[in-house]
Design a protein around this motif. Structure first.
Motif, PDB file in Angstrom:
ATOM      1  N   ARG A  22     112.190  91.713  85.481  1.00 57.15           N
ATOM      2  CA  ARG A  22     111.041  91.931  84.500  1.00 57.15           C
ATOM      3  C   ARG A  22     110.201  92.941  84.843  1.00 57.15           C
ATOM      4  O   ARG A  22     109.599  93.440  84.032  1.00 57.15           O
ATOM      5  CB  ARG A  22     110.151  90.565  84.465  1.00 57.15           C
ATOM      6  N   ASP A  23     109.935  93.277  86.093  1.00 55.29           N
ATOM      7  CA  ASP A  23     108.930  94.237  86.480  1.00 55.29           C
ATOM      8  C   ASP A  23     109.658  95.343  87.026  1.00 55.29           C
ATOM      9  O   ASP A  23     110.204  95.165  88.244  1.00 55.29           O
ATOM     10  CB  ASP A  23     107.784  93.459  87.169  1.00 55.29           C
ATOM     11  N   ARG A  24     109.783  96.535  86.538  1.00 61.74           N
ATOM     12  CA  ARG A  24     110.503  97.500  87.298  1.00 61.74           C
ATOM     13  C   ARG A  24     109.969  98.242  88.276  1.00 61.74           C
ATOM     14  O   ARG A  24     110.615  98.684  89.253  1.00 61.74           O
ATOM     15  CB  ARG A  24     111.035  98.499  86.258  1.00 61.74           C
ATOM     16  N   LEU A  25     108.692  98.227  88.449  1.00 63.51           N
ATOM     17  CA  LEU A  25     108.005  98.931  89.292  1.00 63.51           C
ATOM     18  C   LEU A  25     108.112  97.846  90.905  1.00 63.51           C
ATOM     19  O   LEU A  25     108.520  98.578  91.879  1.00 63.51           O
ATOM     20  CB  LEU A  25     106.247  98.812  89.414  1.00 63.51           C
ATOM     21  N   LEU A  26     108.127  96.640  90.703  1.00 62.55           N
ATOM     22  CA  LEU A  26     108.329  95.896  91.801  1.00 62.55           C
ATOM     23  C   LEU A  26     109.891  96.191  92.381  1.00 62.55           C
ATOM     24  O   LEU A  26     109.976  96.227  93.514  1.00 62.55           O
ATOM     25  CB  LEU A  26     108.127  94.569  91.376  1.00 62.55           C
ATOM     26  N   LEU A  27     110.773  96.296  91.451  1.00 60.95           N
ATOM     27  CA  LEU A  27     112.001  96.583  91.680  1.00 60.95           C
ATOM     28  C   LEU A  27     112.210  98.005  92.444  1.00 60.95           C
ATOM     29  O   LEU A  27     112.963  97.747  93.623  1.00 60.95           O
ATOM     30  CB  LEU A  27     113.117  96.549  90.491  1.00 60.95           C
ATOM     31  N   TYR A  28     111.680  98.894  92.023  1.00 59.43           N
ATOM     32  CA  TYR A  28     111.697 100.136  92.689  1.00 59.43           C
ATOM     33  C   TYR A  28     111.123  99.855  94.185  1.00 59.43           C
ATOM     34  O   TYR A  28     111.796 100.338  95.096  1.00 59.43           O
ATOM     35  CB  TYR A  28     110.563 101.143  91.893  1.00 59.43           C
ATOM     36  N   LYS A  97     105.694  86.509  94.842  1.00 62.52           N
ATOM     37  CA  LYS A  97     106.354  85.655  93.845  1.00 62.52           C
ATOM     38  C   LYS A  97     105.263  84.765  93.483  1.00 62.52           C
ATOM     39  O   LYS A  97     105.237  84.297  92.092  1.00 62.52           O
ATOM     40  CB  LYS A  97     107.510  84.951  94.341  1.00 62.52           C
ATOM     41  N   HIS A  98     104.632  84.216  94.477  1.00 61.41           N
ATOM     42  CA  HIS A  98     103.716  83.168  94.003  1.00 61.41           C
ATOM     43  C   HIS A  98     102.194  83.512  93.393  1.00 61.41           C
ATOM     44  O   HIS A  98     101.466  82.841  92.723  1.00 61.41           O
ATOM     45  CB  HIS A  98     103.344  82.345  95.193  1.00 61.41           C
ATOM     46  N   THR A  99     101.913  84.937  93.554  1.00 61.85           N
ATOM     47  CA  THR A  99     100.906  85.290  93.132  1.00 61.85           C
ATOM     48  C   THR A  99     100.793  86.178  91.859  1.00 61.85           C
ATOM     49  O   THR A  99      99.628  86.955  91.524  1.00 61.85           O
ATOM     50  CB  THR A  99      99.806  86.089  94.190  1.00 61.85           C
ATOM     51  N   TYR A 100     102.087  86.384  91.597  1.00 66.74           N
ATOM     52  CA  TYR A 100     102.284  87.694  90.420  1.00 66.74           C
ATOM     53  C   TYR A 100     101.541  87.216  89.101  1.00 66.74           C
ATOM     54  O   TYR A 100     101.000  88.147  88.556  1.00 66.74           O
ATOM     55  CB  TYR A 100     103.846  87.725  90.287  1.00 66.74           C
ATOM     56  N   HIS A 101     101.493  85.990  88.802  1.00 73.81           N
ATOM     57  CA  HIS A 101     101.021  85.899  87.536  1.00 73.81           C
ATOM     58  C   HIS A 101      99.357  85.625  87.630  1.00 73.81           C
ATOM     59  O   HIS A 101      98.761  85.564  86.441  1.00 73.81           O
ATOM     60  CB  HIS A 101     101.565  84.269  86.990  1.00 73.81           C
ATOM     61  N   HIS A 102      98.716  85.471  88.769  1.00 77.34           N
ATOM     62  CA  HIS A 102      97.366  85.572  88.942  1.00 77.34           C
ATOM     63  C   HIS A 102      96.797  86.754  89.388  1.00 77.34           C
ATOM     64  O   HIS A 102      95.695  87.192  88.671  1.00 77.34           O
ATOM     65  CB  HIS A 102      97.005  84.767  90.095  1.00 77.34           C
ATOM     66  N   GLU A 103      97.438  87.691  89.962  1.00 71.91           N
ATOM     67  CA  GLU A 103      96.970  89.084  90.438  1.00 71.91           C
ATOM     68  C   GLU A 103      98.143  89.961  90.459  1.00 71.91           C
ATOM     69  O   GLU A 103      98.644  90.157  91.516  1.00 71.91           O
ATOM     70  CB  GLU A 103      96.106  88.966  91.584  1.00 71.91           C
ATOM     71  N   PHE A 105      97.996  93.466  90.718  1.00 71.10           N
ATOM     72  CA  PHE A 105      97.607  94.485  91.606  1.00 71.10           C
ATOM     73  C   PHE A 105      97.975  94.044  92.974  1.00 71.10           C
ATOM     74  O   PHE A 105      98.606  94.923  93.684  1.00 71.10           O
ATOM     75  CB  PHE A 105      96.328  95.019  91.335  1.00 71.10           C
ATOM     76  N   SER A 106      97.857  92.960  93.460  1.00 75.16           N
ATOM     77  CA  SER A 106      97.975  92.879  94.879  1.00 75.16           C
ATOM     78  C   SER A 106      99.325  92.700  95.181  1.00 75.16           C
ATOM     79  O   SER A 106      99.868  93.098  96.024  1.00 75.16           O
ATOM     80  CB  SER A 106      97.120  91.360  95.230  1.00 75.16           C
ATOM     81  N   VAL A 107     100.101  92.379  94.074  1.00 77.04           N
ATOM     82  CA  VAL A 107     101.844  92.171  94.277  1.00 77.04           C
ATOM     83  C   VAL A 107     102.014  93.475  94.552  1.00 77.04           C
ATOM     84  O   VAL A 107     103.099  93.940  95.241  1.00 77.04           O
ATOM     85  CB  VAL A 107     102.275  91.377  93.153  1.00 77.04           C
ATOM     86  N   TYR A 108     101.614  94.434  93.737  1.00 79.82           N
ATOM     87  CA  TYR A 108     102.045  95.879  93.731  1.00 79.82           C
ATOM     88  C   TYR A 108     101.764  96.558  95.176  1.00 79.82           C
ATOM     89  O   TYR A 108     102.582  97.162  95.628  1.00 79.82           O
ATOM     90  CB  TYR A 108     101.372  96.823  92.643  1.00 79.82           C
TER      91      TYR A 108
END
Length: 134
Positions: A22-28, A97-103, A105-108
């Motif tokens: 779903r998120d290409r930036l994370l895939l990259y 994976k656990h924080t993606y829906h909350h924040e 930017f921190s996942v990035y």
């Protein structure tokens, strides 16, 4: 035939719900970190003859410019570097994976730091190999 179509549909839904799809930036970022981790293991395996020498009991694991080697140990202690890289990559992916829906930017930040950390670990492994050449 019906069961097979249901199974294929279920598998496709799981892939489609995957965060990296779903998120290409994370895939990259995670893809780059995974490739760098494979390079890290490649550097380790390619230079294993330098690190493992039957006539040497210990190798330099840390080197200071002014002093020289200040931490020595058996050659297999060097395995901590690739396993640390694997732990960082897996840990960042699990936390992300656990924080993606909350924040988001921190996942990035986690995903980009995973790639940077893999690069730093490659560099440190190369420097340790170079310190043990002489």
């Amino acid at each position: 035939m019906m069961m097979r179509n249901i199974l294929v549909s279920h598998i496709w839904d799981q892939i489609d719900r995957n965060l990296l799809c779903r998120d290409r930036l994370l895939l990259y970022f995670y893809g780059t970190a995974a490739i760098l981790h494979v390079v890290l293991w490649g550097v380790f395996v390619a230079n294993l003859h330098t690190l493992y020498q039957p006539d040497k009991e210990f190798i330099a694991l840390h080197y200071k410019v002014g002093i020289g080697p200040d931490f020595v140990g058996p050659w297999y202690y060097i395995l901590a570097i690739p396993f640390l890289g694997l732990a960082v990559l897996a840990g960042n992916m699990i936390i992300g994976k656990h924080t993606y829906h909350h924040e988001k930017f921190s996942v990035y930040a986690l995903s980009s730091s995973a790639a940077c950390i893999q690069g730093v670990l490659i560099w440190s492994l190369l420097l340790i190999i170079k310190a043990n050449l002489f």
